[in-house]
Design a protein around this motif. Structure first.
Motif, short mmCIF file in Angstrom:
data_model
loop_
_atom_site.label_atom_id
_atom_site.label_comp_id
_atom_site.label_asym_id
_atom_site.label_seq_id
_atom_site.Cartn_x
_atom_site.Cartn_y
_atom_site.Cartn_z
N ASN A 1 0.31 -7.30 -15.16
CA ASN A 1 1.85 -7.66 -15.16
C ASN A 1 2.11 -8.39 -16.30
O ASN A 1 3.03 -8.04 -17.07
CB ASN A 1 1.86 -9.42 -14.56
CG ASN A 1 1.79 -8.97 -12.96
OD1 ASN A 1 2.64 -7.79 -12.55
ND2 ASN A 1 1.54 -10.40 -12.25
N ASP B 1 -7.91 -6.63 -4.41
CA ASP B 1 -6.69 -6.96 -5.48
C ASP B 1 -5.17 -6.20 -5.80
O ASP B 1 -4.51 -5.48 -6.69
CB ASP B 1 -6.66 -7.45 -6.78
CG ASP B 1 -8.04 -7.30 -7.80
OD1 ASP B 1 -8.45 -6.44 -6.94
OD2 ASP B 1 -8.24 -7.53 -8.45
N GLY B 2 -5.59 -4.59 -5.58
CA GLY B 2 -4.61 -3.76 -6.02
C GLY B 2 -5.01 -1.67 -5.42
O GLY B 2 -5.89 -1.95 -5.09
N TRP C 1 2.92 -0.06 -3.06
CA TRP C 1 2.80 -1.44 -3.86
C TRP C 1 3.68 -1.66 -2.57
O TRP C 1 3.12 -3.65 -2.04
CB TRP C 1 3.79 -1.76 -4.47
CG TRP C 1 4.95 -0.95 -4.94
CD1 TRP C 1 5.15 0.22 -5.63
CD2 TRP C 1 6.12 -1.48 -4.99
NE1 TRP C 1 6.29 0.07 -5.70
CE2 TRP C 1 7.11 -0.70 -5.09
CE3 TRP C 1 6.21 -2.70 -3.93
CZ2 TRP C 1 8.41 -0.99 -4.98
CZ3 TRP C 1 8.13 -2.85 -4.14
CH2 TRP C 1 9.30 -2.10 -4.95
N VAL C 2 4.78 -1.32 -2.07
CA VAL C 2 5.64 -2.33 -0.12
C VAL C 2 4.59 -3.04 0.42
O VAL C 2 5.13 -4.02 1.49
CB VAL C 2 6.29 -1.51 0.57
CG1 VAL C 2 6.99 -1.90 1.73
CG2 VAL C 2 7.22 -1.01 -0.54
N HIS D 1 1.33 -7.19 0.30
CA HIS D 1 1.67 -8.28 -1.00
C HIS D 1 0.69 -9.75 -0.80
O HIS D 1 0.46 -10.17 -2.01
CB HIS D 1 3.07 -8.91 -0.29
CG HIS D 1 4.15 -7.56 -1.21
ND1 HIS D 1 3.98 -7.84 -2.99
CD2 HIS D 1 5.20 -7.00 -1.26
CE1 HIS D 1 5.24 -7.10 -3.32
NE2 HIS D 1 5.85 -6.21 -2.37
N PHE D 2 1.11 -9.85 0.89
CA PHE D 2 0.48 -11.25 0.68
C PHE D 2 -0.79 -11.17 0.87
O PHE D 2 -1.21 -12.13 0.20
CB PHE D 2 1.00 -11.66 2.53
CG PHE D 2 -0.08 -13.41 2.74
CD1 PHE D 2 0.19 -14.03 2.17
CD2 PHE D 2 -0.75 -12.88 3.85
CE1 PHE D 2 -0.44 -15.06 2.91
CE2 PHE D 2 -1.83 -14.04 4.23
CZ PHE D 2 -1.78 -15.30 3.40
N ARG E 1 -2.54 -9.37 -1.57
CA ARG E 1 -2.81 -8.57 -2.44
C ARG E 1 -2.83 -10.60 -3.04
O ARG E 1 -3.46 -11.08 -4.82
CB ARG E 1 -2.09 -8.10 -3.59
CG ARG E 1 -2.74 -6.78 -3.00
CD ARG E 1 -1.49 -5.68 -3.94
NE ARG E 1 -0.74 -5.53 -4.14
CZ ARG E 1 0.35 -5.11 -3.08
NH1 ARG E 1 -0.27 -4.64 -2.06
NH2 ARG E 1 1.85 -5.43 -3.19
N ALA E 2 -1.79 -11.02 -3.20
CA ALA E 2 -1.53 -12.47 -3.35
C ALA E 2 -3.07 -13.46 -2.91
O ALA E 2 -3.05 -14.12 -4.28
CB ALA E 2 -0.23 -13.08 -2.68
N TRP F 1 -1.58 -1.42 7.67
CA TRP F 1 -0.26 -1.04 6.80
C TRP F 1 -0.27 0.17 6.65
O TRP F 1 0.29 1.37 7.21
CB TRP F 1 -1.85 -1.49 5.36
CG TRP F 1 -0.87 -3.28 4.86
CD1 TRP F 1 -1.66 -4.33 5.11
CD2 TRP F 1 0.40 -3.76 5.41
NE1 TRP F 1 -0.97 -5.41 5.09
CE2 TRP F 1 0.80 -4.89 5.31
CE3 TRP F 1 2.11 -3.06 4.94
CZ2 TRP F 1 1.26 -5.63 5.42
CZ3 TRP F 1 2.95 -3.24 5.32
CH2 TRP F 1 2.20 -4.86 5.12
#
Length: 262
Positions: free
Chosen positions: A35, A117-118, A139-140, A143-144, A146-147, A192
């Motif tokens: 980020n 994590d990615g 990346w869609v 999300h949850f 990875r968060a 996924w």
């Protein structure tokens, strides 16, 4: 101390060490770094984060567009605007091969590596291919996961520490969580893949019917040949799982034998 209790603590300690050095430590060190890079705040990245990334990326795949002198050096990767993946160990590897990606230019096809994590590898190119068939960029999804990933691993690590420190029956069942990690990952990964394959958009230049991408093994999507296999991180998860199972049953055995002696 009962011999089986000692064994249980040894098994659990080994599981904790593998979990920590394979995933938790690099995830903590690299948390938020991408980020900062995207926001143009590379100067705010700590030297610790850079050191961990450089260490964990030794010998890993880098995009064919990455300058060789930038390999394994986060500062140079940022300066050259290279594609940067996360630091933790990759768990699953997927690659695509097609006539328009010759072996001379892409000797390993178009590989992408999935982490807790990615991602890492040819992420940009893979997203371009996904767009070609009307599929969302990677990346869609997730999300949850990875968060919460880093917090889930920290919570799990705390549970293992409690298992090691205290000989309480109810704490024994904590070890069933790390024991299930490989299955949890495969189930989430499969979900996924199904979601992406069954939520195609009309923007794709090449129209295909909804499909289930290959979870394990080789497959075919349009003119692409796909390869999907576990990699080093998954084997670390399997090691954590086996050690957790051994720890669980060793302590169960100790409890039964201690009660029988009373």
């Amino acid at each position: 101390m009962h011999p089986s209790l000692i064994k249980a603590k040894i098994f659990a300690t080994l599981a904790l060490l593998i979990l920590t050095f394979s995933f938790t430590l690099p995830m903590i060190a690299f948390h938020g770094t991408l980020n900062k890079i995207d926001a143009g705040k590379a100067d705010e990245i700590s030297s610790f984060s850079k050191t961990i990334w450089n260490l964990y990326n030794q010998g890993r795949y880098k995009s064919v567009t990455t300058l060789k002198e930038a390999h394994n050096n986060l500062e140079k990767m940022i300066e050259s605007a290279s594609e940067i993946g996360v630091a933790s160990l990759p768990i699953w590897a997927v690659s695509l091969e097609a006539p328009n990606y010759p072996k001379e230019a892409f000797p390993q096809g178009i590989p992408v590596y999935f982490h807790f994590d990615g991602y890492s590898g040819e992420v940009h190119e893979m997203n371009t291919i996904n767009h070609y068939v009307g599929m969302d960029p990677m990346w869609v999804g997730g999300h949850f996961e990875r968060a919460i990933g880093i917090y889930a691993l920290l919570f799990l690590s705390l549970g293992i520490i409690l298992f090691i420190a205290y000989d309480k029956k109810y704490l024994n069942y904590i070890m069933l969580i790390p024991a299930a990690l490989p299955l949890i990952f495969i189930a989430d990964y499969s979900y996924w893949l199904y979601w992406f394959g069954h939520n195609l958009h009309d923007w794709g230049a090449f129209k295909i019917k909804p499909f289930m991408p290959t979870v394990f093994g080789d497959g075919k999507i349009a003119q692409f040949t796909t390869h999907s296999y576990p990699t080093i991180g998954f084997y670390m998860l399997v090691a954590v799982s086996l050690l957790s199972i051994l720890a669980f049953f060793a302590k169960q055995k100790a409890f039964k034998e201690i009660e029988a002696e009373k």
